[in-house]
Structure formats: C-alpha cells, structure tokens
Design a protein around this motif. Structure first.
Motif, PDB file in Angstrom:
ATOM      1  N   UNK A  48       0.787  -1.217   0.000  1.00 21.17           N
ATOM      2  CA  UNK A  48       0.000   0.000   0.000  1.00 21.17           C
ATOM      3  C   UNK A  48       0.818   1.265   0.000  1.00 21.17           C
ATOM      4  N   UNK A  49       2.038   1.219  -0.472  1.00 21.95           N
ATOM      5  CA  UNK A  49       2.916   2.386  -0.472  1.00 21.95           C
ATOM      6  C   UNK A  49       2.878   3.141  -1.788  1.00 21.95           C
ATOM      7  N   UNK A  50       2.019   2.688  -2.732  1.00 17.47           N
ATOM      8  CA  UNK A  50       1.807   3.407  -3.993  1.00 17.47           C
ATOM      9  C   UNK A  50       0.299   3.505  -4.197  1.00 17.47           C
ATOM     10  N   UNK A  51      -0.165   4.697  -4.524  1.00 14.84           N
ATOM     11  CA  UNK A  51      -1.582   4.889  -4.845  1.00 14.84           C
ATOM     12  C   UNK A  51      -1.685   5.557  -6.207  1.00 14.84           C
ATOM     13  N   UNK A  52      -2.779   5.268  -6.891  1.00 15.33           N
ATOM     14  CA  UNK A  52      -3.021   5.864  -8.203  1.00 15.33           C
ATOM     15  C   UNK A  52      -4.212   6.798  -8.054  1.00 15.33           C
ATOM     16  N   UNK A  53      -3.997   8.088  -8.307  1.00 15.62           N
ATOM     17  CA  UNK A  53      -5.052   9.093  -8.179  1.00 15.62           C
ATOM     18  C   UNK A  53      -4.718  10.250  -9.102  1.00 15.62           C
ATOM     19  N   UNK A  54      -5.763  10.855  -9.647  1.00 13.26           N
ATOM     20  CA  UNK A  54      -5.550  12.017 -10.505  1.00 13.26           C
ATOM     21  C   UNK A  54      -4.749  11.704 -11.744  1.00 13.26           C
ATOM     22  N   UNK A  55      -4.820  10.467 -12.178  1.00 11.29           N
ATOM     23  CA  UNK A  55      -4.105  10.105 -13.391  1.00 11.29           C
ATOM     24  C   UNK A  55      -2.631   9.847 -13.209  1.00 11.29           C
ATOM     25  N   UNK A  56      -2.147   9.821 -11.941  1.00 14.30           N
ATOM     26  CA  UNK A  56      -0.739   9.562 -11.694  1.00 14.30           C
ATOM     27  C   UNK A  56      -0.575   8.519 -10.598  1.00 14.30           C
ATOM     28  N   UNK A  57       0.538   7.819 -10.623  1.00 14.66           N
ATOM     29  CA  UNK A  57       0.899   6.878  -9.556  1.00 14.66           C
ATOM     30  C   UNK A  57       1.939   7.570  -8.685  1.00 14.66           C
ATOM     31  N   UNK A  58       1.664   7.542  -7.364  1.00 16.83           N
ATOM     32  CA  UNK A  58       2.569   8.274  -6.481  1.00 16.83           C
ATOM     33  C   UNK A  58       2.797   7.500  -5.196  1.00 16.83           C
ATOM     34  N   UNK A  59       3.959   7.796  -4.576  1.00 13.20           N
ATOM     35  CA  UNK A  59       4.257   7.174  -3.295  1.00 13.20           C
ATOM     36  C   UNK A  59       3.286   7.676  -2.246  1.00 13.20           C
ATOM     37  N   UNK A  60       3.028   6.827  -1.242  1.00 15.48           N
ATOM     38  CA  UNK A  60       2.140   7.227  -0.152  1.00 15.48           C
ATOM     39  C   UNK A  60       2.655   6.635   1.143  1.00 15.48           C
ATOM     40  N   UNK A  61       2.102   7.066   2.251  1.00  9.96           N
ATOM     41  CA  UNK A  61       2.473   6.517   3.544  1.00  9.96           C
ATOM     42  C   UNK A  61       3.933   6.785   3.874  1.00  9.96           C
ATOM     43  N   UNK A  62       4.573   5.808   4.485  1.00  4.85           N
ATOM     44  CA  UNK A  62       5.968   5.959   4.903  1.00  4.85           C
ATOM     45  C   UNK A  62       6.906   6.174   3.743  1.00  4.85           C
ATOM     46  N   UNK A  63       6.593   5.604   2.600  1.00  9.67           N
ATOM     47  CA  UNK A  63       7.459   5.777   1.440  1.00  9.67           C
ATOM     48  C   UNK A  63       7.452   7.230   0.984  1.00  9.67           C
ATOM     49  N   UNK A  64       6.283   7.911   1.078  1.00 10.10           N
ATOM     50  CA  UNK A  64       6.219   9.299   0.670  1.00 10.10           C
ATOM     51  C   UNK A  64       6.963  10.195   1.648  1.00 10.10           C
ATOM     52  N   UNK A  65       7.011   9.793   2.917  1.00  9.15           N
ATOM     53  CA  UNK A  65       7.700  10.594   3.914  1.00  9.15           C
ATOM     54  C   UNK A  65       9.208  10.614   3.688  1.00  9.15           C
ATOM     55  N   UNK A  66       9.743   9.545   3.088  1.00 11.33           N
ATOM     56  CA  UNK A  66      11.204   9.495   2.871  1.00 11.33           C
ATOM     57  C   UNK A  66      11.477   8.895   1.485  1.00 11.33           C
ATOM     58  N   UNK A  67      11.191   9.659   0.427  1.00 11.43           N
ATOM     59  CA  UNK A  67      11.338   9.095  -0.926  1.00 11.43           C
ATOM     60  C   UNK A  67      12.777   8.819  -1.327  1.00 11.43           C
ATOM     61  N   UNK A  68      13.760   9.399  -0.609  1.00 14.20           N
ATOM     62  CA  UNK A  68      15.161   9.176  -0.972  1.00 14.20           C
ATOM     63  C   UNK A  68      15.763   7.963  -0.283  1.00 14.20           C
ATOM     64  N   UNK A  69      14.988   7.292   0.572  1.00 17.67           N
ATOM     65  CA  UNK A  69      15.519   6.098   1.240  1.00 17.67           C
ATOM     66  C   UNK A  69      15.724   4.973   0.219  1.00 17.67           C
ATOM     67  N   UNK A  70      16.756   4.170   0.434  1.00 17.83           N
ATOM     68  CA  UNK A  70      16.988   3.011  -0.431  1.00 17.83           C
ATOM     69  C   UNK A  70      15.862   2.013  -0.198  1.00 17.83           C
ATOM     70  N   UNK A  71      15.166   1.589  -1.232  1.00 20.90           N
ATOM     71  CA  UNK A  71      14.041   0.658  -1.043  1.00 20.90           C
ATOM     72  C   UNK A  71      14.517  -0.646  -0.396  1.00 20.90           C
ATOM     73  N   UNK A  72      13.722  -1.089   0.572  1.00 25.41           N
ATOM     74  CA  UNK A  72      14.092  -2.317   1.272  1.00 25.41           C
ATOM     75  C   UNK A  72      14.261  -3.511   0.343  1.00 25.41           C
ATOM     76  N   UNK A  73      13.476  -3.665  -0.734  1.00 22.05           N
ATOM     77  CA  UNK A  73      13.696  -4.824  -1.616  1.00 22.05           C
ATOM     78  C   UNK A  73      15.091  -4.860  -2.225  1.00 22.05           C
ATOM     79  N   UNK A  74      15.721  -3.687  -2.343  1.00 26.62           N
ATOM     80  CA  UNK A  74      17.078  -3.694  -2.868  1.00 26.62           C
ATOM     81  C   UNK A  74      18.093  -3.931  -1.767  1.00 26.62           C
ATOM     82  N   UNK A  75      17.731  -3.719  -0.527  1.00 21.76           N
ATOM     83  CA  UNK A  75      18.639  -3.986   0.587  1.00 21.76           C
ATOM     84  C   UNK A  75      18.732  -5.487   0.844  1.00 21.76           C
ATOM     85  N   UNK A  76      17.588  -6.161   0.785  1.00 22.29           N
ATOM     86  CA  UNK A  76      17.572  -7.586   1.101  1.00 22.29           C
ATOM     87  C   UNK A  76      16.649  -8.286   0.106  1.00 22.29           C
TER      88      UNK A  76
END
Length: 934
Positions: free
Chosen positions: A246-274
């Motif tokens: 649930x960290x991506x939502x589609x609204x207004x014709x765009x897909x955007x980060x949401x929740x904790x992912x939106x709070x820190x968009x520059x963090x290295x995604x966990x799937x790439x860490x492990x």
C-alpha cells in the motif's frame, strides 16, 4: 513494442537486431548472437521474445537454460534445450539414448571417446535438421553450461553462415568460465552479433513503471525510480512490493508514493537492501516449501519429482505451480515448466539454509533411486546430499555402470564415498566398479592403483578376472607395455581365469609384444590365443588373436594380414570391443590400399571413419589419413585435402595429424604453392610417419632448386628403415628420391635404391610397387624400357601422378637416345596428366628437364582446371553440390558417397568458395538456375 512485456521496455533496438538475425537465419544465412548483461537486465526476456520470433518464422526452436548444479554432467545444457522436443523426432531419440549413456561402456574406450561420439551424433543430428529447415538454438544462463555442450556449440558455429541456423547464448557479464569465454571469443571472431545490455535510461524506467502501474509516476515516485539503477528486475520487484504494502496509490491520473514511502522518498528501497528475503516473502507461506524445493533442484520444475520428494499428492503440487504460472514466477516453455527469471530461482534457493538444502538433495536422491532413466540426476542429488546411507549404496551398486557411462566424474566421487561409508574391503565388488569408473574417466594411473589394491585385498573369483583385465588396460593406456604383458601372464596363471578368458589375455599380450618389437613372441602368443579360443568356443578370443597376428603381418604379407583381419571381424560379429586397442576397420583399409585395391579401400576406410565417429574411437584421425593417402594416389587432391581438414578437425590421440599435414604439403608443392599455407602443425610426427614429413620437405627443397639438400633430407630415412617390412611401407617415395639423387649426381645411392626396390617388387609384386621399382631402374639406367613398363604398371594401379612421372622419364630417355619425336609425345602425355592434376610445379619441372635435353613442348600446352566457377569444381564436388542442392543433409550425402560428414562439410565450404556463394540455400538456387540454362 506495444505487446512487449515490461522487462523489454527500452530494449527495442536490441529486439530488432535479434529479429533481423532470426529472419536472416530463416532465409538460409546463419548467425550467432551473444547476449551479455548483469542480473535482472532482461537477458531472459529478450531470449524469450527471440524464441517466439523464431517459432513464428517456422524455425525448429530449441530453447533451454543451463543449470549450475548440472555443470558436471556432460551435454546437460544441450539436453535442456532439446528436452521440449523429446518424443517428436526419431533421430533425436537415438541421440538422447547416447546422452543417457546407454551402452556407452560397450562401444567406447573411455569417457572422452564417448563424448566425441556424442558430439559427432549431435552434429549429425543438427545437419539433418538443417537440411529440412531452419533451426534456432537458444541457451540461457550460458555461464553454467557444461564444457561438453560448449564444445558442440563451438563446432556448430563453424561455417554457420552457410546454414539456416541461429545460435544465441545469454550469460551474465560476470561469473563466466574459461570455456564460455573461449566460445564467445570464437563466435565474435566469426562475426557474431554482440548485445551488451546496459541499465535502462531514466525515460525507459519511467515508461516501464507506467506500464506496470497503469499510470505515469509522480515526482516522488520518479525519485524512487532513480534508485533502481535502471535494472528492470529490481524495478519490478520494488514496485510489486510497494503495491502490495500500500505504499503506492493511483489518483488524478498519476501513480505516487504514499504513507511511509512518501515521507522518505530518498531512502533506499528495502527490496534492494535484502532482495533474497523479499523474493521469498513474495511467495505465500503455503506455497513456499514447494517453490523453494523446486528452486534448490534447478531452473526446470518437475511436478512428479517434487511430489515424490515432498511426499505430497501431485494435484496439490500442481495447484501451487498453476498459481506460480499465473503470477509470472514460472513460465511454460513447450510443456516444460521453468522459473521465468533465473535470478529469482537462485534467490529462492539461497533463502533455504545450507543444511536444509543438503537434506533436500539427500531426500531427493533416496526418493528417486527407484525411478527409471534418472541415474545422473539421482546421483547428483546423492552427491549433494552428503551421506549415501544403505539405500544410496544399494542404488549405486545397481546403477554404477550406467552412471559411469553418463557422468564418470560423478560416479567416481559416489563410489569413493560408498567405499568409505561401507568400509568394504579392497576386494569387494564396489572396487571393481570404481576401477572401471576411473579408467572411463581417463585416470589410468589411479585405476591401476585401485585395481592392485583390490587384487591384493583378496578379490573373489567372480571379480578377479575383470579386475585383472582392467589392470592390463590401465597399464596399456599409460604406455607401460611390459607391465601389461606381465599382468596378462598373472591373469593366465590364475585359477579364477577361465580358458576363454585366458585366450583373450594371450591375444592382448600378443598385441603388446608386437608393439614392443618382440615379433616371435607376439606371433606365438597370437597363435595360441586363436587355438585356445577355438577350443573354448570363445569367439572374442579368436578374434583378438587373429587381429594380433594380422598386426604383425602388416608390411610383410598384406594379403595374409587382410585375410586375418577379415576373420577377426567375422568372429567379433557383434561389434568391436572398445578395449581392443586396435581398429580392424582401419587395418583392413590399410591392407587394401597397400594391395592397390582402391575401390575396396575406399569403402573400408569409409566404414572405419563411421565406426570411429559412432564410438568416439581414437583412430578417427588415422582413418582420415589413410583416406587422404588413397586420394593422393588416385590424383583426387582436392578430395585428399578435404580428408586432411576433416582429420584435423578434432583430437588426435594417436598422433597421426602430422601424416595428414604431410599429404597437404606434398599436394601444395606439386601445385606450386607454399607448404603449410592453409594448415598449422599438430606437433612432432610419430616414428612411422616421419618419412612422410621428410618426403614433403624433400620435394620442397627440390622445388627450390636444391637437389642435394632434397636427397640429404630423405635418403637417410630410407637407409635407416629397418628391413624390408619398413621399406615396404615407404616405397612410394622411391620415384621422387630417385629423381633428386639423379639430379644430385649421386649414382651410387641411386643404384642402391633401385636394387632395394627391385628386391621389394620381387617379393610383393603389386602393380604400384612394380611401377616404382621400374621407374627407379629407369632413373638409374637412363633407358626407356623400364620407364615404359612403369607407365603400364601405374595405369593398372590407377596412380596418375606416377604415370606422369613415368612418361616424363620415358621422354628423357628418348631424348637421350636422339628420338625427339618420341620424347615430345611422352612429354605431351606427362603434361596432360599434370594439367589434370593441377600439378603446376611438376609441369614446369618436366618442361625444364626436357628443354635442357633439347626437346620443347608445344606452344600451347594443356590447361589446368580454372580456380573459380562451376568448371573449377572437382568431380566429387560436382556430385556433392548436386546432392546438397537437392536438399540432402551432410550425413545423407556422406552415406551415399562413402565420405564422412566432416568431409562433406569441407567439400561444401570449398564449393561455396569457388562459386562465390555464402550459403547452401544460394547453392540450391544457383544449381537450379544452371540446370534451367543448361
């Protein structure tokens, strides 16, 4: 690109290059493709799209993946490619049986020879398929390909532009072994297409995300995409995980980060860490055990195997796999289930603790040990599973020979482990299996050590004769002939050896004694082997004795040797034993050649070539050398060179490559070319072939105008030849040696040579030998009568070059006698024969010698064959061209013309070069047009 899968976004240029290569191959001009790239950059997806394109073009498509766990299994990678086609082709079924090692121990001497036989069978199968239509061979994860498969790919790539073949490999840019790197260098040197996949640019990653999410990414999500480093698989993993959480939502014709992912968009995604852990978490817990177990076992998923190992119903396993198909984790390739991404399989496998992996392999080995046709896979699981246990040892004992034939390295390791686990004494049955496996694996020294230990440990009466036979073979293959003879004597003296077995040992001893130069002992042993074999009713013993006796007669009594060889072949009946150490088919060809029975020699040597190809025999090069000699004498020099190329195209365990090169050099000198121009030396010649090398060097020196040096190179070899038998083998050098001795003014040696040949001809009066003796006498005496007798003899023998020599000698004698008209007539006949042979140097030499004698040839002499165009083709090449144009495969042409498949391929390459064509398809078109115009 509208229908492309997400992983192919940004790869339109590469995909178009692949499609172009496929279309070109389907049209008849083959192409090799090398795809490289890091993990997750889309290699597998590109190869999948290429497979679909090839299928749409009507190409027979073989698409498979090499497995890391199968790198020790010969031809495993190619087997994976062919697996979806099994059951669809009778020719493939025969090759598949060879791949499984069926009857391998009965036909081949060791694993290396069996692999040669399988290689030839695979290449022959490819030839047959390519004659019927275009073929695509696509190998994914080629970094894990076994060396035997790499060798076949090397061979398939030779002349690939002539056939409708697409050969594509996909491999990681790193972790490539030496074998694959060598293959890629060879392919690229031959003009292969190279595709190096780089990370996708930002625009492509945005397009890929939009395709997956159904909406263009917003600013925050674009910042996240930059962290994917342009890797399609990483990007897909991240987006899948974020959507699930649930960290991506589609609204207004765009897909955007949401929740904790939106709070820190520059963090290295966990799937790439492990990534490993996240991949495992993508699999529902209820399904995880099934897919992790499948991943441990390799890229190909076997429903029945999983059901056996996990002890769960097949339907239950099938439900899991159907869901995995729906989710895209697995893919269906022609009825075979495989992990869509090799890296996903690896990550799933690595998520299983090492101890659990070992337990799974152990469980698989025990569960599968009762199944048919799974020897090498079962063995691989048992080896990876650690301790064999009683069930594993029992399975190994029952399947040791089959496993040895398929995967000798694996068999040796398992048998050593079984011996250690059971504590079996050195004389136990496992030791006999181990000795055979070591010998088959090309380790004769270790085989000898183990056999001696087993015999010293008190081998039982059922195993002792087999162990002693294997011990003799181990000594023989190390070149330790005296020890081999000593072991045959111990075997004969043993109460465990039956009369028939004793006779076989005596026959092998006779062969060893002959090679040691102990002729009288060899003859006695061979005769005794025949007599005792007859008394015991052991036909194999009689055959071995006959062949050993025939070996001793070569050079002294060719007719007698031929008769004994024929009897030996008749006694064997069922086929040649792989541990016989001689090849009766080659022996028969040599006898017929020496008896000037050329038509029979051609058929016999064709059989010798086919036999050695079928069994991976060590005498394949020798058979081609005998055929090259035959073609040289017949004046079919282009055909002789085709045999040279075929003989040099592979290993040469007997060391007869120098013999082939000598004939190539002889032909080059006669044609006025530079020796060694096309071929490179294989190494020093064996003793029996050195006179051929010196013969070629002698002619090269004569061509340079140094008759003295030419004589010095060859006459000592004749002088050192030990007795009539050795000189009988090399008498064909006589006319050339006589000519250079005469030119050097060495009349003493010339007369001695003529006397030697007279003696040989009186004892072995074949037409060719009689002609050589007469021609040497003509050189020594300077008279026409022996030269004219030589003409008649060489016409009878069918030796056109030597017939021309005799006409040349007769012309010189006539000129010396003042008969200019007769000299011109004989010179004209010589020049006509030289022209037919394209022997430019000989023609120039003849003109020069007669000019010095006051005789000139006509102003317009006979013309040689053109170098290019249809008129440049030899008789054999015309026939080959016609058959190829009719759509016949190389093996079919070979069978019809008593040639080998390799030799036919050499002819095809020569034909295309002379006609300035590039492919067999163009040859068929050109032949049809010529037929219409004619």
């Amino acid at each position: 690109m509208g229908s492309a899968r997400p992983a192919l976004v940004g790869r339109s240029a590469e995909l178009e290059q692949l499609r172009t290569a496929a279309r070109r191959a389907a049209a008849g001009r083959g192409r090799a493709v090398v795809i490289e790239g890091g993990i997750g950059l889309g290699k597998t997806a590109l190869l999948g799209e290429l497979a679909a394109e090839c299928a749409a073009l009507g190409m027979r498509t073989l698409h498979g993946t090499a497995e890391e766990v199968e790198q020790r299994l010969p031809f495993a990678a190619l087997s994976a490619c062919a697996r979806p086609l099994q059951g669809t082709d009778e020719d493939l079924a025969r090759v598949t049986a060879m791949l499984r090692g069926e009857h391998a121990l009965a036909y081949s001497m060791n694993a290396a020879h069996h692999e040669l036989a399988v290689t030839e069978a695979l290449l022959e199968l490819a030839d047959r398929w390519l004659s019927r239509g275009p073929v695509a061979l696509l190998l994914d994860d080629a970094q894990w390909a076994d060396p035997s498969s790499i060798v076949v790919l090397h061979r398939l790539a030779r002349g690939i532009e002539q056939v409708p073949l697409l050969l594509a490999t996909a491999a990681r840019a790193l972790a490539q072994g030496d074998a694959l790197e060598g293959l890629e260098r060879s392919l690229l040197a031959g003009g292969a297409l190279r595709l190096r996949l780089e990370p996708l640019p930002e625009a492509a990653t945005v397009a890929l995300a939009e395709r997956q999410l159904g909406a263009p990414p917003g600013p925050l999500l674009r910042r996240l995409l930059r962290r994917s480093t342009g890797n399609p698989m990483y990007l897909e993993t991240v987006l899948t995980a974020y959507l699930r959480d649930g960290l991506i939502t589609v609204a207004g014709g765009h897909a955007e980060l949401s929740g904790g992912a939106a709070a820190d968009p520059d963090a290295v995604p966990e799937p790439l860490v492990d990534l490993t852990r996240r991949q495992a978490e993508l699999v529902p817990r209820a399904y995880r055990e099934v897919l992790q177990t499948a991943a441990v076992f390799g890229s190909t998923v076997d429903v029945g195997q999983l059901a056996q190992v996990l002890d769960r119903p097949v339907m239950e396993i099938s439900e899991v796999l159907v869901d995995a198909l729906d989710s895209g984790m697995l893919a269906d390739h022609g009825g075979t289930l495989r992990f869509r991404q090799g890296v996903v399989r690896e990550l799933l496998a690595r998520s299983v603790p090492r101890a659990v992996q070992t337990a799974l392999h152990q469980r698989a080995g025990r569960a599968l040990s009762g199944g048919p046709g799974l020897s090498e896979r079962t063995g691989a699981h048992l080896l990876a599973g650690g301790e064999l246990g009683p069930d594993g040892v029992q399975w190994l004992t029952a399947h040791a020979d089959a496993l040895t034939g398929r995967a000798p390295d694996l068999a040796v390791k398992l048998l050593r482990r079984a011996v250690a686990e059971t504590g079996e004494g050195a004389g136990g049955p496992l030791y006999a299996y181990l000795v055979r496996a070591l010998l088959w694996d090309g380790e004769p020294a270790q085989a000898e050590e183990t056999a001696r230990a087993a015999l010293g440990g008190g081998a039982g009466p059922d195993t002792e004769p087999d162990l002693r036979w294997l011990l003799v073979q181990a000594c023989y293959r190390q070149g330790r002939l005296p020890e081999a003879v000593a072991e045959t004597e111990r075997a004969v003296a043993s109460p465990c050896t039956s009369p028939g077995q004793a006779a076989r040992f005596r026959g092998i001893a006779a062969m060893c004694l002959h090679l040691l130069g102990r002729a009288e002992e060899a003859e006695a042993a061979a005769d005794r082997a025949v007599a005792e074999g007859e008394a015991a009713g052991d036909r194999a013993a009689v055959a071995i004795g006959c062949l050993a006796r025939a070996l001793g007669l070569i050079g002294d009594d060719m007719a007698g040797s031929l008769a004994l060889t024929d009897r030996g072949l008749a006694e064997l009946g069922h086929g040649i034993q792989p541990d016989l150490q001689i090849d009766p088919y080659v022996m028969r060809g040599v006898c017929l050649l020496e008896l000037d029975r050329f038509a029979e020699a051609e058929e016999a040597t064709a059989i010798a070539v086919r036999h050695n190809q079928r069994t991976g025999g060590m005498f394949l090069t020798t058979a081609h050398a005998v055929r090259a000699h035959l073609r040289f004498l017949q004046g079919r020099w282009d055909d002789a060179l085709a045999e040279v190329r075929s003989g040099l195209d592979g290993p040469d365990p007997v060391g007869h490559g120098a013999r082939l090169l000598a004939f190539a050099d002889l032909i080059a000198v006669h044609r006025g070319d530079t020796p060694g121009g096309e071929f490179t030396g294989p190494g020093p010649a064996v003793e029996g072939d050195r006179y051929l090398v010196d013969w070629a060097r002698c002619l090269a020196a004569e061509a340079q105008g140094d008759a003295g040096q030419a004589a010095a190179l060859l006459f000592p070899r004749w002088e050192r030849a030990a007795g009539p038998s050795a000189r009988r083998r090399m008498y064909r050098v006589g006319p050339d040696l006589a000519r250079v001795l005469a030119a050097a003014g060495d009349t003493g040696r010339l007369r001695a040579l003529a006397d030697d040949l007279d003696t040989l001809a009186a004892a072995h009066g074949t037409a060719g030998l009689t002609g050589c003796a007469a021609l040497c006498r003509a050189a020594a005496d300077g008279t026409a009568e022996p030269a004219l007798a030589a003409v008649t003899a060489f016409q009878e023998a069918g030796w056109p070059l030597y017939e021309a020599y005799a006409h040349e000698a007769a012309a010189l004698a006539a000129a010396a006698a003042g008969d200019a008209a007769a000299a011109r007539e004989r010179l004209a006949r010589a020049l006509d024969l030289y022209a037919r042979l394209d022997a430019g140097w000989d023609a120039a030499r003849a003109r020069s010698r007669l000019r010095e004698a006051g005789v000139r040839a006509g102003v317009r002499g006979p013309r040689g064959r053109p170098k290019h165009g249809w008129e440049a083709l030899t008789d054999t090449e015309r026939v080959v061209a016609d058959l190829v144009a009719q759509g016949m495969s190389n093996p079919d042409v070979a069978a019809q013309l008593y040639l080998s498949r390799r030799t036919v391929q050499s002819h095809v390459s020569s034909i295309l070069a002379k006609l300035a064509l590039t492919s067999r398809v163009e040859l068929a078109v050109a032949a049809a047009q010529r037929s219409t115009q004619g």
